[in-house]
Scaffold this active site. Structure first.
Site, short mmCIF file in Angstrom:
data_model
loop_
_atom_site.label_atom_id
_atom_site.label_comp_id
_atom_site.label_asym_id
_atom_site.label_seq_id
_atom_site.Cartn_x
_atom_site.Cartn_y
_atom_site.Cartn_z
N CYS A 2 49.29 46.01 29.47
CA CYS A 2 50.29 45.93 28.43
C CYS A 2 51.67 45.90 29.07
O CYS A 2 51.81 46.17 30.26
CB CYS A 2 50.24 47.16 27.53
N ARG A 27 52.40 40.07 29.96
CA ARG A 27 51.50 41.16 30.34
C ARG A 27 50.45 41.46 29.27
O ARG A 27 49.55 42.28 29.47
CB ARG A 27 52.30 42.45 30.60
N TRP A 74 47.64 44.46 25.35
CA TRP A 74 46.46 43.66 25.68
C TRP A 74 45.32 44.67 25.69
O TRP A 74 45.24 45.52 26.56
CB TRP A 74 46.64 43.01 27.04
N ASN A 100 50.43 51.90 29.21
CA ASN A 100 49.81 50.76 29.90
C ASN A 100 48.84 51.35 30.91
O ASN A 100 49.25 52.11 31.78
CB ASN A 100 50.87 49.92 30.61
N GLY A 101 47.56 51.03 30.78
CA GLY A 101 46.57 51.56 31.72
C GLY A 101 45.32 51.99 30.98
O GLY A 101 45.08 51.59 29.84
N GLU A 477 40.73 26.01 43.42
CA GLU A 477 41.94 26.33 42.66
C GLU A 477 42.18 25.31 41.55
O GLU A 477 42.59 25.67 40.45
CB GLU A 477 43.14 26.41 43.63
N LYS A 481 42.51 26.43 37.67
CA LYS A 481 43.67 26.11 36.83
C LYS A 481 43.22 25.44 35.55
O LYS A 481 43.67 25.76 34.46
CB LYS A 481 44.66 25.17 37.55
N GLU A 484 41.22 27.93 33.14
CA GLU A 484 41.94 29.05 32.52
C GLU A 484 42.94 28.63 31.45
O GLU A 484 43.20 29.39 30.53
CB GLU A 484 42.58 29.96 33.58
N HIS A 500 23.07 19.54 46.73
CA HIS A 500 22.10 20.65 46.76
C HIS A 500 21.91 21.25 45.37
O HIS A 500 21.46 22.39 45.25
CB HIS A 500 22.55 21.71 47.76
N LYS A 597 48.80 38.45 32.93
CA LYS A 597 49.43 38.12 34.20
C LYS A 597 49.04 39.05 35.33
O LYS A 597 48.77 38.62 36.42
CB LYS A 597 50.96 38.12 34.03
#
Ligand code: F6R
Length: 602
Positions: A2, A27, A74, A100-101, A477, A481, A484, A500, A597
């Site tokens: 958060c 966040r 969040w 936050n946590g 990467e 990208k 997400e 394979h 983030k």
């Protein structure tokens, strides 16, 4: 996960708080809440939803009062709904706090509090903290002492901002394993999860450390140790980031702005480290047991780092996702081990846990970090800053290319010390690295053709990204990208792996993005591409050779660059393609669903 903020001063607190929350939305953004200390009571407005839509409905900024706290959430415990939105209060409503946590032992604490008659209004872990303080206050303690006693009972990670209706002159803040920074103004004080939240008002900051709490009044701050209650001396630092740097500057999204900032960011990474990289290389040159730990995009940078350290310095590092590192690899660490931790935020819980474990075992820790003053930098013996500036878009872009840049610098510097026979090549490579920002600029000129390509591809369901050697991390990467932010399924593979198993998924029109810079692996890449051609897959290739063009359905011509440095340039069109696909599909690339983030929970 958060963003939290607190303010005390002469301004209308609710306006400062909401403005700050907008800058912390990266966040987390599932719920919003504000608590303001008014004349006779604390007024709280909160709900599930995003800041701007809620501000229209709940009119946060109409609340009068000169001090308060706020949060953009969040969810970790309790679904995102109005009751679970912060702030949370004790039974009396005299204490309000945002968090936050994660409080690991909250169930046990909640049971004890329920037995004592406390009534809970949410399913969150956070609410127990307000009730714990209330319980301690019943023992005739001062608010500060009650808070400290309550904190001593908590296990887990917590950054907290707290107000108490009977003490309007102060705000209380706590940091333990979640970021929190104080902002020191003129007759006003701030605290937040991150600096941009109050940068419009002050650039004077104080970074709190784990295990500390702070008491803020309009014109002073005091920082104390949670365990002892003793005051600690803290240094005020001046941050160079301007608010403008942290805003969109005319781009529709932060992500696009940050993609365009890459030439400058890479330049800053080079200039910012030119003076210290040889010294850092000297300090780590003797280590042979090396682990590189990171998560997500930073993990892809780690894979690139491994390739370069092998090729240029003869080192053979083991690369581990930080979340996996502890289980087995962690047992192999001793004081002769070097851990290179890569984390743009410096606050990723998994990576911090790996660093802490390494420190406990006496290993040397070098971290590669973007955020100055973040936890990783404080836990490490050595730090290389990536100097990318603030990155607000959730998807890492400029923090990735700057990570690659400093890893290239480190490998070159180590190579110079350990492989004197290659010094001419290393000097040439170093020169070539100085050109990379210009090469990225060239690539950025092709944004409109990448946008057209996104139009063609926007309804595809699956993408594959392939590369060989140093291009494998770029394939990973590129796929990350895309998935997400566009929510399209994508897989990154080493091209040799294709036959394979994954080749079974290639059929008519399935896009396969081939990262194929010129160099010793190009011929083998072309063979892999032909395997895709034979299944009528759609080859989109990045490179600069005619032989590659001839086997491609869509050819993206890239500037010439040494193969070892090509990942810093080649990832840029993949970022742009993912960005446009996300936008065309109606997504907000800055705030992808389910992601945040900095991932401060394990
Ligand atoms: C993807 C992304 C994440 C982060 C990961 C680690 O675009 O940003 O995968 O790379 O969460 O974050 P840091 O580098 O802050 O440790």
């Amino acid at each position: 996960m958060c963003g939290i903020i607190g303010y005390i001063g002469e301004r209308k607190a609710s306006e400062v708080l909401i403005e700050g929350l907008r800058r912390l939305e990266y966040r987390g953004y599932d719920s919003v809440g504000v608590a303001v200390n008014k004349k006779d009571e604390i007024e709280i407005r909160k709900a599930a939803g995003r800041i701007d839509e809620l501000n229209e409905k709940l009119k946060f900024t109409e609340i009068e009062g000169k001090s308060g706290i706020a949060q953009t959430r969040w969810a970790t415990h309790g679904e995102p709904n109005d009751a679970n939105a912060h702030p949370h209060t004790d039974c009396s409503g005299e204490i309000a706090l945002v968090h936050n946590g994660i409080i690991e032992n909250y169930l046990e604490l909640k049971e004890e509090l329920l037995e004592k008659g406390h009534e809970f209004k949410s399913e969150t872990d956070t609410e127990v903290i307000a009730h714990l303080i209330e319980e301690e206050l019943k023992k005739n303690r001062s608010f500060e002492e009650a808070l400290r006693k309550a904190l001593l009972k908590l296990k887990g990670s917590f950054a907290l901002a707290i107000i108490y209706s009977k003490d309007k002159e102060h705000l209380y803040f706590v940091r333990n394993e979640s970021p929190l920074v104080l902002g020191v103004g003129d007759g006003e004080m701030f605290a937040a999860s991150d600096v941009p939240a109050f940068l419009a008002y002050t650039n004077k900051v104080v970074f709190l450390d784990d295990g500390e709490y702070a008491i803020l009044s309009r014109d002073s701050f005091t920082v104390k140790d949670i365990k002892t209650g003793k005051e600690k001396k803290k240094e005020i630092k001046e941050i160079e980031w301007t608010l403008e740097m942290a805003e969109k500057q005319g781009y529709p999204h932060f992500m696009l702005k940050e993609i365009y900032e890459q030439p400058q960011a890479v330049r800053d990474a080079i200039y910012g480290n030119a003076g210290n990289i040889d010294q850092i290389a000297r300090e780590i040159a003797a280590y042979d047991k090396i682990f590189i730990v990171a998560m997500g995009t930073s993990y892809h940078a780690a894979l690139y780092g491994k390739y370069l350290l092998q090729r240029l310095a003869g080192k053979v590092p083991i690369v581990e996702e930080a979340s996996e590192f502890r289980y087995e690899a962690g047992n192999l660490i001793d004081e002769r081990t070097l851990i290179i931790a890569i984390t743009q935020s410096g606050e990723t819980a998994d990576t911090l846990a790996a660093i802490k474990l390494a420190k406990e075992k006496g290993a040397k820790v070098l971290s590669i970090v973007n955020v100055v003053g973040s936890m990783a930098t404080r836990l490490s013996d050595l730090v290389i800053y990536t100097h990318a500036g603030p990155e607000i878009g959730v998807a890492a872009t400029k923090t990735y290319t700057t990570q690659l840049t400093v890893l290239a610098m480190l490998a070159i510097a180590l190579g110079k010390q350990l492989k004197s026979g290659e010094s001419a090549y290393l000097t040439k490579l170093n020169k070539e690295l100085q050109r990379v920002p210009d090469l990225i600029e060239e690539v950025l000129k092709h944004e409109s053709s990448l946008k057209d390509l996104a139009e063609v591809l926007k309804d595809k369901r699956d993408f594959f990204y392939i590369g060989r050697g140093v291009s494998v991390p770029t394939a990973f990467e590129g796929a990350l990208k895309l998935k997400e932010i566009s929510y399209i399924h994508a897989e990154g593979l080493s091209a040799g792996e294709l036959k394979h198993g994954p080749l079974a998924l290639i059929e008519d029109g399935v896009p396969v993005v081939a990262i194929a810079p010129s160099g010793k692996l190009l011929e083998k890449m072309i063979s892999n591409i032909k395997e895709v051609n034979a299944r009528r897959g759609l080859i989109i290739s990045l490179g600069n050779s005619e032989s590659l063009r001839s086997v491609s359905d869509i050819f993206l011509e890239m500037p010439e660059v040494d193969e070892l440095l090509s990942p810093i340039v080649y990832v840029v069109p993949l970022q742009i393609l993912a960005y446009h696909l996300a936008v065309l599909r109606g997504n907000d690339p800055d705030k992808p669903r389910n992601l945040a983030k900095s991932v401060t929970v394990e």
